[in-house]
Design a protein around this motif. Structure first.
Motif, short mmCIF file in Angstrom:
data_model
loop_
_atom_site.label_atom_id
_atom_site.label_comp_id
_atom_site.label_asym_id
_atom_site.label_seq_id
_atom_site.Cartn_x
_atom_site.Cartn_y
_atom_site.Cartn_z
N ASP A 341 1.06 -0.87 0.26
CA ASP A 341 -0.12 -0.31 0.04
C ASP A 341 0.95 1.40 0.14
O ASP A 341 1.79 1.12 0.84
N SER A 342 0.52 2.47 -0.96
CA SER A 342 1.38 3.39 -0.80
C SER A 342 1.60 3.73 0.21
O SER A 342 2.51 4.97 0.90
N HIS A 343 0.61 3.97 1.44
CA HIS A 343 0.90 4.65 2.80
C HIS A 343 1.59 4.28 3.63
O HIS A 343 1.24 4.42 4.43
N THR A 344 2.20 2.95 3.52
CA THR A 344 3.14 2.44 4.23
C THR A 344 4.16 3.26 5.09
O THR A 344 4.70 2.92 6.33
N PRO A 345 4.69 4.28 4.78
CA PRO A 345 5.12 4.83 5.22
C PRO A 345 4.72 5.40 6.61
O PRO A 345 5.28 6.10 7.90
N HIS A 346 3.68 5.38 6.94
CA HIS A 346 2.92 5.68 7.75
C HIS A 346 3.86 5.36 9.64
O HIS A 346 3.41 6.28 10.15
N ALA A 347 4.02 4.32 9.18
CA ALA A 347 5.27 3.89 10.43
C ALA A 347 6.36 4.59 10.56
O ALA A 347 7.07 4.88 11.10
N GLY A 348 7.20 5.49 9.48
CA GLY A 348 8.35 6.32 9.98
C GLY A 348 8.05 6.87 10.76
O GLY A 348 9.06 8.15 11.25
N ALA A 349 6.45 7.37 11.61
CA ALA A 349 6.97 8.01 12.67
C ALA A 349 7.20 7.76 13.49
O ALA A 349 7.68 8.55 14.14
N VAL A 350 7.65 6.68 13.76
CA VAL A 350 8.61 5.69 15.12
C VAL A 350 9.66 5.15 14.39
O VAL A 350 10.59 4.91 14.99
N GLY A 351 10.04 5.77 13.40
CA GLY A 351 11.23 6.36 12.74
C GLY A 351 12.14 4.76 11.86
O GLY A 351 13.18 4.59 12.08
N CYS A 352 11.06 4.37 11.54
CA CYS A 352 11.18 3.29 10.61
C CYS A 352 11.11 3.42 8.95
O CYS A 352 10.34 4.43 8.36
N LEU A 353 11.48 3.50 8.00
CA LEU A 353 12.12 3.48 7.20
C LEU A 353 10.90 1.96 6.77
O LEU A 353 11.30 1.48 6.08
#
Length: 661
Positions: A341-353
């Motif tokens: 899913d294109s919104h996978t970057p959601h988890a970037g909020a915890v410093g995850c690439l």
């Protein structure tokens, strides 16, 4: 390239002429003389959400059936396939939005072998390459196709990295990966010397796979290519069945996946589909097809020992949206996660690439456990100062999306790194709104350097040991002299509540700039972007104040609030929010992507119907035929109470203004 060229123009009549058999004249030497091509064609327009219930070559009957030109959708079922088109041409930012590989697969199945556009979104382009569909930004190819000239493959590999060149040469990712595992292809070594790196570069460097099989390299730089070992791979029911069919076809019915413990499946998109699917679509058999998606995913999960976060057993709804659950339960600072899913970057909020991949990447990752990566450049977004009381992360991102640098596609495929005092002041949920909507920017991903707020999040929401959490964030920051492709600086105090007017998330303006009141019939708060704990705080804050002033949701408006996960629902129960929502007249819905994917309560049903939504996209037709405005949870809730689009004014601010008056 034997065949016709379809020009996707803004003029629907020109498209209809082409479908009827006429070939448009096209002057490649003087492009200003040509009709205007459609810009910003989203994958929602190439294959509308309900078309993605098909997961075989039937998709070839449907490409561009959601394409809006003026007020028309001129392309109908079977038109492209019957037309004998071999190439498709459009303008800027082709393939924006969803990562659905059904879009290029539909084009390919209809006979399209080449896509030409001014610039092409990263995931869509990679999906094309993975399937064997050629892409180019060279409009001179139009003349070569029409003259029947042979076009060398180098025309499409020029400027690409070595791995991408070989993927194109082999005709797709799977045949390339077979050759890779047989050591028949050349993988360029990463020999970048130590250099100052951004947080994104550091995480990629830690995960790159060397030729020897060792994980991690000393350093990377933009342009380095290779395969990165994933910590987590996930997919939802829109993608898993198609990926499973590919997997079984190429590897066998009983072939186990590589490290099933690091793969997750989700049933989160279509849980409420039956409540909104039209009679016309039911007659097409789409409800039955949607059920087949669910069954195929469940069967593959069971046969391979994969964890499936599915539907609830005691009531209608799902365990949660994939992005919500990944961030709440699984993602960790410094990890590299991929999702369908294109919104996978959601988890970037915890410093995850974390970044989105297509179906072919998904099924390939099941047997290789890695993904192809070209190290992207980074764009630093610095938001300084203190935000206003009625301004949220959603207002920040809508402001960014309206900027020329982003609207013109200059941030495509780049890591969007958010920083500055205003970002640091945001909680993890609000940061997730920023990283989530890096997808609307067209970025590779979005990320925030993890700090003590992330530590608190892991301790409070996961029950993690504090020392362990603090160890995870050590060294996870960009070096002071790291290189950025561009730096965007904003002052939070200059930003007021925003809306994105219908058609595109980049159509942002301040609410106060709307010339006339815009009455709304539907207000929607939910989805991965706006169904988190902090979003619920905002809906409750506005509705509680409304009740204190003797007001409820306007009679002319229906307000839907949908949780992103069961964790968030339980949070609302503990905080007493369900009673507030009910008393104020809001309709509460169990977790699901729902209206955002045109598959749940909150969708529009008429072209003139106005919706204000806290979701992430308002592309034509994405959530019904109506006119959708995007806004923050505060603005959505305030507008639901007022019955028209309005800024939320906190009581303290309003009372102060009245006193001064």
């Amino acid at each position: 390239m034997q065949g016709r060229i379809l020009f996707l123009t803004e003029d629907p009549q020109l498209i209809k002429r082409q479908l009827a058999g006429a070939d448009l004249a096209w002057d490649t030497q003087h492009p200003e003389r040509n009709p205007k091509l459609r810009d910003d064609i989203s994958t929602d327009e190439i294959t509308p959400a309900h078309i993605c219930f098909f997961f075989d070559e039937t998709l070839g009957e449907f490409p561009y059936t959601g394409l809006k030109c003026g007020n028309e959708t001129p392309i109908k079922r079977g038109d492209v396939k019957r037309g004998g088109f071999v190439a498709s041409v459009s303008g800027k930012r082709r393939g924006k939005g969803s990562s659905r590989e059904q879009s290029p697969y539909a084009e390919m199945s209809a006979g399209i072998k080449l896509v030409i556009a001014d610039n092409i979104e990263r995931i869509y382009k990679q999906n094309c390459q993975n399937l064997g569909v050629l892409t180019s930004t060279d409009f001179k190819l139009i003349d070569k196709i029409r003259r029947g000239e042979e076009i060398p493959l180098s025309q499409f590999t020029e400027g690409e990295d070595e791995i991408t060149r070989q993927v194109i040469k082999y005709g797709g990712l799977f045949p390339f990966n077979v050759a890779r595992l047989q050591r028949k292809v050349f993988l360029p070594p990463i020999d970048t010397k130590p250099r100052p790196m951004t947080i994104g570069e550091k995480i990629i460097a830690r995960h790159m796979v060397e030729a020897s099989g060792k994980i991690g390299v000393e350093a990377v730089k933009p342009g380095d290519t290779g395969f990165a070992r994933t910590d987590l791979r996930f997919s939802h029911e829109y993608v898993t069945p198609m990926a499973a069919i590919f997997y079984e076809h190429y590897l066998g019915k009983d072939e186990p996946v590589n490290d099933a413990a690091s793969i997750l499946f989700f049933r989160d998109h279509l849980t409420f589909l039956d409540e909104v699917l039209s009679e016309e679509k039911r007659k097409m058999g789409l409800l039955d097809l949607a059920t087949q998606l669910k069954l195929k995913q469940a069967d593959f999960a069971k046969s391979r020992g994969i964890r499936l976060h599915g539907e609830l057993v005691d009531r209608k709804g799902s365990e949660g949206i994939c992005h919500s659950i990944i961030t709440e339960t699984y993602a960790l600072p410094g990890q590299l996660n991929v999702g369908s899913d294109s919104h996978t970057p959601h988890a970037g909020a915890v410093g995850c690439l974390a970044f989105g991949i297509g179906t072919t990447d998904v099924f390939n990752s099941w047997f290789t456990r890695d993904v192809r990566v070209k190290v992207p450049e980074s764009v630093q977004v610095v938001i300084r100062g203190q935000r206003r009381d009625n301004v949220t992360a959603k207002d920040f991102i809508l402001k960014l999306l309206a900027m020329d640098y982003i609207r013109h596609g200059k941030a495509l495929a780049k890591v969007i790194e958010y920083s500055g005092e205003a970002i640091e002041a945001l909680g993890v949920d609000e940061r997730a709104t920023m990283t989530n909507m890096a997808a609307e920017i067209g970025g590779f991903t979005g990320i925030v350097v993890p700090d003590q707020k992330v530590v608190e999040f892991l301790v409070e929401r996961r029950g993690m040991n504090r020392k362990e959490a603090e160890t995870l964030i050590e060294g996870l920051q960009s070096d002071p002299n790291a290189d950025y492709a561009h730096i965007i600086e904003l002052n939070a105090a200059d930003i007021y509540p925003m809306v994105a007017t219908p058609g595109d998330p980049g159509n942002g303006k301040f609410v106060r700039e709307l010339n006339t009141p815009v009455p709304v019939e539907i207000a929607y708060g939910g989805t991965c972007t706006a169904g988190k704990n902090e979003d619920m705080d905002m809906y409750a804050q506005v509705l509680r104040e409304a009740l204190q002033h003797g007001k409820r949701v306007a009679d002319s408006c229906k307000f839907y609030i949908q949780f992103g996960s069961q964790q968030t629902r339980e949070y609302c129960v503990r905080k007493g929010y369900l009673e507030v929502f009910e008393k104020a007249g809001a309709h509460v819905i169990e977790p699901s992507c729902g209206a955002c994917i045109n598959a749940g309560p909150g969708v529009s049903t008429r072209p003139e119907q106005v919706v204000i939504s806290a979701q992430n996209r308002n592309f034509p037709g994405r959530s019904g035929p109506g006119l959708m405005y995007l806004a923050s949870p505060l603005t959505v809730a305030a507008s639901a109470v007022a019955g028209y689009i309005t800024e939320y004014q906190p009581s303290t601010v309003r009372e102060h203004a009245e006193t001064c008056g």
